[in-house]
Design a protein around this motif. Sequence first.
Motif, mmCIF file in Angstrom:
data_model
loop_
_atom_site.group_PDB
_atom_site.id
_atom_site.type_symbol
_atom_site.label_atom_id
_atom_site.label_comp_id
_atom_site.label_asym_id
_atom_site.label_seq_id
_atom_site.Cartn_x
_atom_site.Cartn_y
_atom_site.Cartn_z
ATOM 1 N N MET A 1 41.765 58.344 32.641
ATOM 2 C CA MET A 1 42.592 57.128 32.687
ATOM 3 C C MET A 1 42.935 56.803 34.133
ATOM 4 O O MET A 1 43.271 57.697 34.905
ATOM 5 N N ALA A 2 42.843 55.554 34.459
ATOM 6 C CA ALA A 2 43.138 55.141 35.832
ATOM 7 C C ALA A 2 44.615 55.315 36.133
ATOM 8 O O ALA A 2 45.474 55.051 35.288
ATOM 9 N N ARG A 3 44.894 55.776 37.351
ATOM 10 C CA ARG A 3 46.280 55.949 37.749
ATOM 11 C C ARG A 3 46.915 54.598 37.983
ATOM 12 O O ARG A 3 46.266 53.657 38.449
ATOM 13 N N PRO A 4 48.224 54.475 37.669
ATOM 14 C CA PRO A 4 48.909 53.182 37.830
ATOM 15 C C PRO A 4 48.837 52.633 39.242
ATOM 16 O O PRO A 4 48.718 51.416 39.432
ATOM 17 N N ASP A 5 48.900 53.540 40.255
ATOM 18 C CA ASP A 5 48.867 53.043 41.631
ATOM 19 C C ASP A 5 47.506 52.431 41.962
ATOM 20 O O ASP A 5 47.420 51.434 42.683
ATOM 21 N N LYS A 6 46.432 52.991 41.414
ATOM 22 C CA LYS A 6 45.105 52.433 41.661
ATOM 23 C C LYS A 6 44.936 51.098 40.938
ATOM 24 O O LYS A 6 44.337 50.156 41.479
ATOM 25 N N VAL A 7 45.454 51.020 39.723
ATOM 26 C CA VAL A 7 45.374 49.775 38.967
ATOM 27 C C VAL A 7 46.106 48.665 39.715
ATOM 28 O O VAL A 7 45.613 47.533 39.845
ATOM 29 N N ALA A 8 47.281 48.989 40.253
ATOM 30 C CA ALA A 8 48.066 47.997 40.998
ATOM 31 C C ALA A 8 47.345 47.589 42.275
ATOM 32 O O ALA A 8 47.350 46.409 42.660
ATOM 33 N N ALA A 9 46.717 48.568 42.942
ATOM 34 C CA ALA A 9 46.003 48.278 44.188
ATOM 35 C C ALA A 9 44.816 47.355 43.933
ATOM 36 O O ALA A 9 44.567 46.413 44.691
ATOM 37 N N VAL A 10 44.077 47.610 42.866
ATOM 38 C CA VAL A 10 42.927 46.771 42.522
ATOM 39 C C VAL A 10 43.387 45.360 42.188
ATOM 40 O O VAL A 10 42.768 44.368 42.617
ATOM 41 N N ALA A 11 44.483 45.251 41.432
ATOM 42 C CA ALA A 11 44.996 43.934 41.052
ATOM 43 C C ALA A 11 45.410 43.137 42.289
ATOM 44 O O ALA A 11 45.145 41.932 42.381
ATOM 45 N N GLU A 12 46.052 43.812 43.253
ATOM 46 C CA GLU A 12 46.489 43.125 44.480
ATOM 47 C C GLU A 12 45.287 42.675 45.314
ATOM 48 O O GLU A 12 45.258 41.551 45.821
ATOM 49 N N LEU A 13 44.293 43.536 45.442
ATOM 50 C CA LEU A 13 43.096 43.186 46.196
ATOM 51 C C LEU A 13 42.350 42.022 45.531
ATOM 52 O O LEU A 13 41.889 41.095 46.213
ATOM 53 N N ALA A 14 42.234 42.071 44.206
ATOM 54 C CA ALA A 14 41.538 41.007 43.490
ATOM 55 C C ALA A 14 42.240 39.671 43.701
ATOM 56 O O ALA A 14 41.585 38.637 43.902
ATOM 57 N N GLU A 15 43.569 39.682 43.679
ATOM 58 C CA GLU A 15 44.321 38.444 43.905
ATOM 59 C C GLU A 15 44.117 37.936 45.325
ATOM 60 O O GLU A 15 44.002 36.725 45.560
ATOM 61 N N ASN A 16 44.055 38.840 46.294
ATOM 62 C CA ASN A 16 43.784 38.449 47.684
ATOM 63 C C ASN A 16 42.408 37.799 47.811
ATOM 64 O O ASN A 16 42.246 36.794 48.519
ATOM 65 N N PHE A 17 41.424 38.365 47.128
ATOM 66 C CA PHE A 17 40.078 37.787 47.158
ATOM 67 C C PHE A 17 40.070 36.394 46.541
ATOM 68 O O PHE A 17 39.417 35.478 47.058
ATOM 69 N N ARG A 18 40.794 36.217 45.434
ATOM 70 C CA ARG A 18 40.822 34.910 44.764
ATOM 71 C C ARG A 18 41.521 33.863 45.614
ATOM 72 O O ARG A 18 41.106 32.701 45.666
ATOM 73 N N ALA A 19 42.604 34.251 46.263
ATOM 74 C CA ALA A 19 43.427 33.296 47.009
ATOM 75 C C ALA A 19 42.830 32.916 48.359
ATOM 76 O O ALA A 19 43.058 31.812 48.854
ATOM 77 N N ALA A 20 42.066 33.816 48.954
ATOM 78 C CA ALA A 20 41.547 33.576 50.303
ATOM 79 C C ALA A 20 40.318 32.673 50.277
ATOM 80 O O ALA A 20 39.491 32.740 49.366
ATOM 81 N N GLY A 21 40.200 31.828 51.305
ATOM 82 C CA GLY A 21 39.006 31.003 51.448
ATOM 83 C C GLY A 21 37.835 31.811 51.964
ATOM 84 O O GLY A 21 36.674 31.423 51.821
ATOM 85 N N GLY A 22 38.131 32.934 52.588
ATOM 86 C CA GLY A 22 37.087 33.800 53.116
ATOM 87 C C GLY A 22 37.678 35.149 53.479
ATOM 88 O O GLY A 22 38.900 35.352 53.438
ATOM 89 N N ALA A 23 36.828 36.079 53.833
ATOM 90 C CA ALA A 23 37.286 37.414 54.218
ATOM 91 C C ALA A 23 36.263 38.040 55.163
ATOM 92 O O ALA A 23 35.066 37.746 55.079
ATOM 93 N N VAL A 24 36.767 38.878 56.051
ATOM 94 C CA VAL A 24 35.901 39.606 56.976
ATOM 95 C C VAL A 24 36.179 41.098 56.808
ATOM 96 O O VAL A 24 37.332 41.533 56.894
ATOM 97 N N LEU A 25 35.132 41.863 56.546
ATOM 98 C CA LEU A 25 35.277 43.308 56.404
ATOM 99 C C LEU A 25 35.035 43.972 57.757
ATOM 100 O O LEU A 25 34.055 43.655 58.440
ATOM 101 N N THR A 26 35.918 44.872 58.118
ATOM 102 C CA THR A 26 35.818 45.547 59.411
ATOM 103 C C THR A 26 35.945 47.052 59.242
ATOM 104 O O THR A 26 36.462 47.535 58.235
ATOM 105 N N GLU A 27 35.458 47.771 60.246
ATOM 106 C CA GLU A 27 35.713 49.213 60.328
ATOM 107 C C GLU A 27 36.717 49.430 61.454
ATOM 108 O O GLU A 27 36.518 48.945 62.570
ATOM 109 N N TYR A 28 37.815 50.097 61.139
ATOM 110 C CA TYR A 28 38.909 50.245 62.103
ATOM 111 C C TYR A 28 39.033 51.667 62.642
ATOM 112 O O TYR A 28 39.960 51.969 63.397
ATOM 113 N N ARG A 29 38.084 52.541 62.323
ATOM 114 C CA ARG A 29 38.172 53.940 62.739
ATOM 115 C C ARG A 29 38.352 54.045 64.253
ATOM 116 O O ARG A 29 37.589 53.466 65.023
ATOM 117 N N GLY A 30 39.383 54.761 64.695
ATOM 118 C CA GLY A 30 39.630 54.936 66.123
ATOM 119 C C GLY A 30 40.736 54.054 66.664
ATOM 120 O O GLY A 30 41.219 54.276 67.776
#
Length: 219
Positions: A1-30
């Motif tokens: 069963m998915a943990r509640p925190d992961k379910v909430a995180a996925v829901a928030e990310l999905a809403e961000n994707f829906r609301a945004a006109g675009g998105a840029v994926l970056t690597e921030y290591r360092g």
Amino acid sequence: MARPDKVAAVAELAENFRAAGGAVLTEYRGLTVKQLQELRRTLGDTVSYAVAKNTLTKIAAKEAGVDIDDALLTGPTAIAFINGDPVEAAKGLRDFAKANTPLVIKGGFLDGKTLSADEISKLADLESREVLLAKLAGAMKGNLQNAASLFGAPLAQTARLVGALEAKLAEEAPAAAPVEDEAPAADAPAEQAAADDTPTEATAEADTAEAPADATTEG
């Protein structure tokens, strides 16, 4: 069963994707906490920069109907969700990456179209919507009401309108000026008018607490 925190995180990310006109994926290591804070301030309040686990990002993107290449979901990922002018967002990310080499732009999407890192760099080279509208207003001889009505239009639509206007102006340019019936008086004054268009820029500071604090839990 998915943990509640992961379910909430996925829901928030999905809403961000829906609301945004675009998105840029970056690597921030360092990047340090201070650099991440500076990046968020640079991007302003029309861009939400969130660290997310790749597995959760993939699930959220699928739920939002966004197609993301799996090749972009490698290494530590942070996503810039764009809710304002995509050109300004691309400029902010590109310029910050030049000054802070640990930041790597991997790719993204805009208006449903997938963008490579090179395409995002080219997007950053374009003029911002404010500059385009300022030029358009000048070409319309100061008819700001018509120019202002374009603020809500997508960038691509604005660019097409500018191109159509330029073509129309080019067509009308060769038209000969009408001949005056009577010559003007010798002492008639000459008048000149000039208008300066100065695009404005807005920045807002986004608060962050800890290094990649937006992160969701491990997938």
